[in-house]
Design a protein around this motif. Structure first.
Motif, PDB file in Angstrom:
ATOM      1  N   GLY A   1      40.940  42.666  47.931  1.00 12.52           N
ATOM      2  CA  GLY A   1      40.503  42.644  46.549  1.00 12.52           C
ATOM      3  C   GLY A   1      41.655  42.216  45.638  1.00 12.52           C
ATOM      4  N   PRO A   2      41.703  42.711  44.393  1.00 15.94           N
ATOM      5  CA  PRO A   2      42.790  42.341  43.483  1.00 15.94           C
ATOM      6  C   PRO A   2      44.161  42.640  44.087  1.00 15.94           C
ATOM      7  CG  PRO A   2      41.083  43.568  42.318  1.00 15.94           C
ATOM      8  CD  PRO A   2      40.751  43.663  43.777  1.00 15.94           C
ATOM      9  N   GLN A   3      45.096  41.737  43.859  1.00 17.05           N
ATOM     10  CA  GLN A   3      46.428  41.905  44.426  1.00 17.05           C
ATOM     11  C   GLN A   3      47.453  42.395  43.398  1.00 17.05           C
ATOM     12  OE1 GLN A   3      46.971  41.535  47.901  1.00 17.05           O
ATOM     13  NE2 GLN A   3      44.745  41.657  47.578  1.00 17.05           N
ATOM     14  N   THR A   4      47.071  42.419  42.125  1.00 17.62           N
ATOM     15  CA  THR A   4      47.961  42.906  41.067  1.00 17.62           C
ATOM     16  C   THR A   4      47.165  43.790  40.116  1.00 17.62           C
ATOM     17  OG1 THR A   4      47.524  41.066  39.545  1.00 17.62           O
ATOM     18  CG2 THR A   4      49.277  40.751  41.184  1.00 17.62           C
ATOM     19  N   SER A   5      47.894  44.574  39.332  1.00 18.05           N
ATOM     20  CA  SER A   5      47.223  45.421  38.342  1.00 18.05           C
ATOM     21  C   SER A   5      46.506  44.573  37.300  1.00 18.05           C
ATOM     22  CB  SER A   5      48.227  46.361  37.674  1.00 18.05           C
ATOM     23  OG  SER A   5      49.253  45.621  37.035  1.00 18.05           O
ATOM     24  N   GLU A   6      47.055  43.395  36.997  1.00 19.80           N
ATOM     25  CA  GLU A   6      46.410  42.512  36.022  1.00 19.80           C
ATOM     26  C   GLU A   6      45.077  41.983  36.560  1.00 19.80           C
ATOM     27  OE1 GLU A   6      49.575  42.280  36.986  1.00 19.80           O
ATOM     28  OE2 GLU A   6      50.591  42.927  35.148  1.00 19.80           O
ATOM     29  N   GLN A   7      45.033  41.654  37.841  1.00 18.25           N
ATOM     30  CA  GLN A   7      43.773  41.209  38.443  1.00 18.25           C
ATOM     31  C   GLN A   7      42.748  42.336  38.463  1.00 18.25           C
ATOM     32  OE1 GLN A   7      44.805  39.606  42.274  1.00 18.25           O
ATOM     33  NE2 GLN A   7      45.751  37.770  41.421  1.00 18.25           N
ATOM     34  N   MET A   8      43.197  43.562  38.704  1.00 17.95           N
ATOM     35  CA  MET A   8      42.282  44.698  38.658  1.00 17.95           C
ATOM     36  C   MET A   8      41.731  44.881  37.246  1.00 17.95           C
ATOM     37  SD  MET A   8      42.868  48.740  39.649  1.00 17.95           S
ATOM     38  CE  MET A   8      43.951  49.098  38.247  1.00 17.95           C
ATOM     39  N   ARG A   9      42.582  44.763  36.266  1.00 18.20           N
ATOM     40  CA  ARG A   9      42.141  44.900  34.876  1.00 18.20           C
ATOM     41  C   ARG A   9      41.100  43.834  34.533  1.00 18.20           C
ATOM     42  NH1 ARG A   9      44.364  47.260  30.170  1.00 18.20           N
ATOM     43  NH2 ARG A   9      46.101  47.988  31.439  1.00 18.20           N
ATOM     44  N   ALA A  10      41.307  42.627  35.008  1.00 18.44           N
ATOM     45  CA  ALA A  10      40.350  41.543  34.753  1.00 18.44           C
ATOM     46  C   ALA A  10      39.000  41.852  35.380  1.00 18.44           C
ATOM     47  CB  ALA A  10      40.892  40.220  35.283  1.00 18.44           C
ATOM     48  N   LEU A  11      39.016  42.434  36.587  1.00 15.63           N
ATOM     49  CA  LEU A  11      37.759  42.777  37.246  1.00 15.63           C
ATOM     50  C   LEU A  11      37.074  43.935  36.532  1.00 15.63           C
ATOM     51  CD1 LEU A  11      35.764  42.266  39.504  1.00 15.63           C
ATOM     52  CD2 LEU A  11      37.211  43.594  41.053  1.00 15.63           C
ATOM     53  N   LEU A  12      37.832  44.910  36.090  1.00 10.73           N
ATOM     54  CA  LEU A  12      37.258  46.023  35.321  1.00 10.73           C
ATOM     55  C   LEU A  12      36.649  45.508  34.013  1.00 10.73           C
ATOM     56  CD1 LEU A  12      40.082  48.671  35.859  1.00 10.73           C
ATOM     57  CD2 LEU A  12      37.736  48.838  36.721  1.00 10.73           C
ATOM     58  N   ARG A  13      37.326  44.571  33.372  1.00  7.49           N
ATOM     59  CA  ARG A  13      36.784  43.980  32.142  1.00  7.49           C
ATOM     60  C   ARG A  13      35.462  43.269  32.426  1.00  7.49           C
ATOM     61  NH1 ARG A  13      40.793  41.176  30.979  1.00  7.49           N
ATOM     62  NH2 ARG A  13      41.765  42.590  29.480  1.00  7.49           N
ATOM     63  N   GLN A  14      35.412  42.561  33.537  1.00  8.46           N
ATOM     64  CA  GLN A  14      34.171  41.886  33.918  1.00  8.46           C
ATOM     65  C   GLN A  14      33.064  42.902  34.190  1.00  8.46           C
ATOM     66  OE1 GLN A  14      33.399  39.496  37.778  1.00  8.46           O
ATOM     67  NE2 GLN A  14      34.056  37.972  36.271  1.00  8.46           N
ATOM     68  N   ASP A  15      33.402  44.020  34.808  1.00  5.00           N
ATOM     69  CA  ASP A  15      32.415  45.082  35.029  1.00  5.00           C
ATOM     70  C   ASP A  15      31.773  45.510  33.709  1.00  5.00           C
ATOM     71  OD1 ASP A  15      32.807  45.241  37.780  1.00  5.00           O
ATOM     72  OD2 ASP A  15      34.348  46.780  37.625  1.00  5.00           O
ATOM     73  N   VAL A  16      32.623  45.723  32.716  1.00  8.20           N
ATOM     74  CA  VAL A  16      32.119  46.156  31.406  1.00  8.20           C
ATOM     75  C   VAL A  16      31.234  45.076  30.796  1.00  8.20           C
ATOM     76  CG1 VAL A  16      32.791  46.806  29.057  1.00  8.20           C
ATOM     77  CG2 VAL A  16      34.095  47.670  31.010  1.00  8.20           C
ATOM     78  N   GLU A  17      31.673  43.836  30.872  1.00 10.87           N
ATOM     79  CA  GLU A  17      30.893  42.729  30.318  1.00 10.87           C
ATOM     80  C   GLU A  17      29.550  42.569  31.036  1.00 10.87           C
ATOM     81  OE1 GLU A  17      33.624  39.549  30.816  1.00 10.87           O
ATOM     82  OE2 GLU A  17      34.822  40.048  29.036  1.00 10.87           O
TER      83      GLU A  17
ATOM     84  N   GLU B   1      44.817  55.005  38.248  1.00  7.57           N
ATOM     85  CA  GLU B   1      45.265  53.904  37.404  1.00  7.57           C
ATOM     86  C   GLU B   1      44.080  53.135  36.826  1.00  7.57           C
ATOM     87  OE1 GLU B   1      47.830  49.748  37.801  1.00  7.57           O
ATOM     88  OE2 GLU B   1      48.110  51.327  39.297  1.00  7.57           O
ATOM     89  N   ALA B   2      43.052  52.913  37.648  1.00  4.93           N
ATOM     90  CA  ALA B   2      41.865  52.200  37.177  1.00  4.93           C
ATOM     91  C   ALA B   2      41.170  52.968  36.060  1.00  4.93           C
ATOM     92  CB  ALA B   2      40.904  51.954  38.337  1.00  4.93           C
ATOM     93  N   ASN B   3      41.002  54.266  36.227  1.00  3.29           N
ATOM     94  CA  ASN B   3      40.354  55.068  35.192  1.00  3.29           C
ATOM     95  C   ASN B   3      41.211  55.169  33.932  1.00  3.29           C
ATOM     96  OD1 ASN B   3      37.662  56.127  36.037  1.00  3.29           O
ATOM     97  ND2 ASN B   3      38.822  56.815  37.817  1.00  3.29           N
ATOM     98  N   ALA B   4      42.534  55.241  34.103  1.00  2.00           N
ATOM     99  CA  ALA B   4      43.429  55.257  32.947  1.00  2.00           C
ATOM    100  C   ALA B   4      43.323  53.950  32.172  1.00  2.00           C
ATOM    101  CB  ALA B   4      44.869  55.499  33.402  1.00  2.00           C
ATOM    102  N   CYS B   5      43.182  52.849  32.889  1.00  2.00           N
ATOM    103  CA  CYS B   5      43.011  51.542  32.248  1.00  2.00           C
ATOM    104  C   CYS B   5      41.742  51.525  31.400  1.00  2.00           C
ATOM    105  CB  CYS B   5      42.972  50.454  33.316  1.00  2.00           C
ATOM    106  SG  CYS B   5      42.602  48.797  32.689  1.00  2.00           S
ATOM    107  N   CYS B   6      40.651  52.018  31.977  1.00  2.00           N
ATOM    108  CA  CYS B   6      39.374  52.047  31.244  1.00  2.00           C
ATOM    109  C   CYS B   6      39.481  52.926  30.005  1.00  2.00           C
ATOM    110  CB  CYS B   6      38.264  52.566  32.158  1.00  2.00           C
ATOM    111  SG  CYS B   6      37.854  51.466  33.527  1.00  2.00           S
ATOM    112  N   GLU B   7      40.158  54.052  30.158  1.00  2.00           N
ATOM    113  CA  GLU B   7      40.307  54.969  29.022  1.00  2.00           C
ATOM    114  C   GLU B   7      41.161  54.351  27.925  1.00  2.00           C
ATOM    115  OE1 GLU B   7      41.745  59.573  28.110  1.00  2.00           O
ATOM    116  OE2 GLU B   7      41.662  58.815  30.175  1.00  2.00           O
ATOM    117  N   SER B   8      42.260  53.695  28.309  1.00  2.00           N
ATOM    118  CA  SER B   8      43.149  53.100  27.303  1.00  2.00           C
ATOM    119  C   SER B   8      42.467  51.964  26.542  1.00  2.00           C
ATOM    120  CB  SER B   8      44.430  52.605  27.964  1.00  2.00           C
ATOM    121  OG  SER B   8      44.177  51.496  28.815  1.00  2.00           O
TER     122      SER B   8
END
Length: 244
Positions: free
Chosen positions: A20-36, A66-73
């Motif tokens: 899956g994502p190889q960096t925290s930035e790629q994970m953030r992008a996927l989480l953003r897509q989830d929301v969208e 980290e993923a949940n903290a990203c969503c919260e922030s």
């Protein structure tokens, strides 16, 4: 047509754990897509191969937090809950019972995958072992198992007899490859023999989410009620409350 509030039962969203994502930035992008895409509950189903290597539970929990903290922030209305996509071997029930592998959302359900050429008899044996240990198997991307594809009737009988939950990928709903797979998808959905539709997303670009498009396709062909059950009811099906 309302499509908000999806629950994505199968997604490789945590970074640095698998393909899956190889960096925290790629994970953030996927989480953003989830929301969208309208997802509100996502199961972080990293690959687990217990026959080959131990699952790094400490790192998994760190990345989940980290993923949940990203969503919260970011103020995103998205919750990331545990799970893993387990490549089955006979030791899997023991690993689950010992807490070495995360179940889906702390439930008694486990996302299980097999090699593409697995036989129905092998799936039956695995389901029996899991049930004896107190777990319900959720068969990941059911459309990938060649012997099930050849006989939708056998696949439906297996599901009924053993109470297995069948998960199908969004991409397969939208772009089934080959006549046999196309027929399998149509037959299983027509007979209401699929329990969950999930993205199996690995990143925001090459293997994105596509939940909205799959929802629209199913709603148009098989009805809105079934589409919502398949794509919004994953948490309820597994006994997981949105506010849990």
């Amino acid at each position: 047509m309302k499509s908000e509030g999806f629950a994505d039962l199968h997604q490789h969203v945590l970074w640095g754990l698998d393909d899956g994502p190889q960096t925290s930035e790629q994970m953030r992008a996927l989480l953003r897509q989830d929301v969208e895409e309208g997802i509100r509950l996502v199961f972080a189903t990293a690959h687990a191969y217990p026959k080959l290597r131990a699952f790094d539970l400490a790192l998994y929990r760190e990345r989940l937090a980290e993923a949940n903290a990203c969503c919260e922030s970011e103020g995103w209305p998205l919750r990331v809950v545990p799970g893993c996509e387990i490549h089955y071997c006979p030791a899997v029930p023991d690993h689950l019972s010992a807490g070495r592998l995360p179940t889906l959302g702390y439930s008694r359900h486990a996302l299980i995958e097999f090699a593409p050429d697995v036989s129905p008899a092998e799936i039956e044996e695995a389901a029996d072992r899991l049930y004896r240990a107190g777990y319900t198997p959720v068969l990941a991307h059911v459309e990938r198992y060649r012997r099930l594809i050849r006989s939708p009737k056998r696949a439906m009988a297996l599901r009924e007899e053993y109470g297995i939950l069948y998960q199908m990928n969004c991409n397969t709903v939208l772009y089934p490859r080959g006549l046999r797979t196309r027929y399998f998808v149509w037959r299983m959905l027509r007979e209401r023999a699929i329990d969950l539709i999930a993205s199996d997303a690995h990143d925001a670009n090459a293997r994105p989410v596509r939940m909205r498009a799959a929802y629209k396709c199913i709603a148009e062909r098989y009805g809105t009620a079934y589409a919502r059950r398949l794509m919004c009811g994953g948490g309820s099906l597994l006994g997981i409350g949105r506010d849990q």
